[in-house]
Design an enzyme around this catalytic site. Structure first.
Site, PDB file in Angstrom:
ATOM      1  N   ARG A 163       0.840  -1.209   0.000  1.00  0.00           N
ATOM      2  CA  ARG A 163       0.000   0.000   0.000  1.00  0.00           C
ATOM      3  C   ARG A 163       0.873   1.257   0.000  1.00  0.00           C
ATOM      4  O   ARG A 163       0.586   2.242   0.677  1.00  0.00           O
ATOM      5  CB  ARG A 163      -0.951   0.016   1.205  1.00  0.00           C
ATOM      6  CG  ARG A 163      -1.887  -1.171   1.280  1.00  0.00           C
ATOM      7  CD  ARG A 163      -2.846  -1.243   0.093  1.00  0.00           C
ATOM      8  NE  ARG A 163      -3.621  -2.475   0.153  1.00  0.00           N
ATOM      9  CZ  ARG A 163      -3.253  -3.623  -0.425  1.00  0.00           C
ATOM     10  NH1 ARG A 163      -2.122  -3.679  -1.119  1.00  0.00           N
ATOM     11  NH2 ARG A 163      -4.009  -4.695  -0.334  1.00  0.00           N
ATOM     12  N   SER A 233     -11.463  -1.005   3.205  1.00  0.00           N
ATOM     13  CA  SER A 233     -10.599  -1.361   4.340  1.00  0.00           C
ATOM     14  C   SER A 233     -10.033  -0.097   4.982  1.00  0.00           C
ATOM     15  O   SER A 233      -9.317   0.661   4.331  1.00  0.00           O
ATOM     16  CB  SER A 233      -9.456  -2.263   3.877  1.00  0.00           C
ATOM     17  OG  SER A 233      -9.951  -3.467   3.346  1.00  0.00           O
ATOM     18  N   GLU A 328      -5.341   2.918   6.439  1.00  0.00           N
ATOM     19  CA  GLU A 328      -5.133   2.918   4.995  1.00  0.00           C
ATOM     20  C   GLU A 328      -5.833   4.109   4.353  1.00  0.00           C
ATOM     21  O   GLU A 328      -5.375   4.656   3.354  1.00  0.00           O
ATOM     22  CB  GLU A 328      -5.668   1.607   4.406  1.00  0.00           C
ATOM     23  CG  GLU A 328      -5.425   1.428   2.927  1.00  0.00           C
ATOM     24  CD  GLU A 328      -5.824   0.052   2.435  1.00  0.00           C
ATOM     25  OE1 GLU A 328      -6.225  -0.041   1.266  1.00  0.00           O
ATOM     26  OE2 GLU A 328      -5.726  -0.922   3.198  1.00  0.00           O
TER      27      GLU A 328
END
Length: 347
Positions: A163, A233, A328
């Protein structure tokens, strides 16, 4: 190109929280993008490039210019061994994946239904079910904001991580992703090692069957942002060293984790679930009852509701496992990006 003033951001991000921006403009070409950044009236104002708004939380009204990337279009070429796809930055990612599968092109099916635009994919290095954007990336085209030159970065130059990418570091706020290039082998190999994908019978394995299974699982586990505001998420899966992992495994034998090089990637959803947060609500914000990794706008929530709920989760996971969760979702304040720890200090 219409420049809107004092505009609600609710329709422009999937959390659908009421927040406004001083200016907002939707750009459909690189020339329009340059016009906005070169405009002397906006030069000193903070700017935020937004795609689908599927990974952001606006914590305050934005005092600058929100620039919505509407660059659209895609082309397909091929040689004996590969398919090559060039997609403009504003192309919808789920639609792009579905289009490829319908063309009989495999390689993106594991990344089905990940919300967002093509231009956001390399920034986050999006991933799911054993595949990441870096695995299919050939290049990323960017517009440099200092001199408005265009550059093409190779996948290696993008410095992809979990990520993560160069766009969050050396090139942060220095460029805009205007297009991506994907390279997909004609000799397709199924990536079906993750969970529910193993249920597909071997003789039925195909890009289409994996695509449908991924869509089925995501629709079952994840709330549709059109129905319930959310940003997918909320937390990253934390990566810990093996010594820490072994200590936790001895104490919590059912802990869910996967190898990540010399370390272990722990399932954040499992950690949150084990702290009994499924369905927990703070104000109008709620941990989704079926997926602990997703925080939702269940009932006209505010950004502060989300912040308080996320803080409670982080504290509980740390107290029980000594693991620091990292969000995130991008937190955007009045002048630009911030983070949960800074907001907690402020409050």
């Amino acid at each position: 190109m219409q420049i809107k003033q004092n505009i609600s951001l609710k329709p422009y991000h999937t959390f659908a929280i009421e927040q406004c921006s001083h200016y907002l403009v939707e750009v459909g070409s690189v020339d329009e993008l340059v016009d906005i950044y070169a405009n002397p009236d906006f030069r000193e104002l903070p700017k935020l490039i937004l795609g689908s708004g599927s990974n952001v939380l606006f914590t305050q009204p934005f005092s600058g210019v929100v620039v919505v990337n509407r660059l659209s279009g895609k082309t397909l070429s091929e040689d004996e061994s590969f398919y090559y796809i060039h997609a403009e930055g504003g192309e919808d990612w789920p639609n792009l994946v579905e289009w490829c599968v319908q063309q009989g092109i495999g390689g993106l099916e594991n990344l089905a239904l990940i919300p967002g635009c093509a231009g956001s994919a390399p920034i986050q290095n999006i991933g799911a079910y054993g595949v990441e954007f870096k695995d299919v990336c050939q290049y990323v085209d960017i517009l440099m904001l200092d001199d408005f030159s265009q550059r093409r970065l190779s996948a290696e130059e993008c410095q992809f991580g979990y990520r993560d990418s160069v766009f969050k570091h050396a090139l942060y706020n220095q460029c805009v992703v205007i297009a991506v290039g994907l390279k997909l082998p004609k000799t397709w190999q199924a990536n079906n090692s993750y969970g529910p994908l193993q249920e597909i019978a071997e003789h039925e394995l195909s890009p289409m069957s994996i695509f449908h299974k991924v869509c089925e699982v995501r629709r079952e586990k994840l709330p549709d942002p059109k129905q319930i505001g959310n940003a997918g998420s909320f937390f990253k899966n934390p990566i810990i060293d093996k010594a820490h992992w072994q200590q936790l495994k001895a104490q919590f034998p059912n802990i869910v984790a996967y190898p990540a090089g010399e370390q272990m990637k722990v399932a954040a959803g499992w950690l949150i679930d084990q702290c009994d947060f499924k369905g927990v609500q703070v104000g109008g914000a709620q941990v989704h009852p079926k997926q602990a990794l997703v925080l939702t706008n269940a009932q006209s929530c505010t950004a502060q509701d989300i912040i308080q709920l996320a803080s409670l989760i982080c504290d509980a996971v740390w107290d029980k496992y000594q693991i620091a969760l990292e969000h995130e979702v991008r937190f955007i304040s009045t002048v630009g990006e911030t983070c949960l720890s800074e907001l907690r200090v402020e409050s």
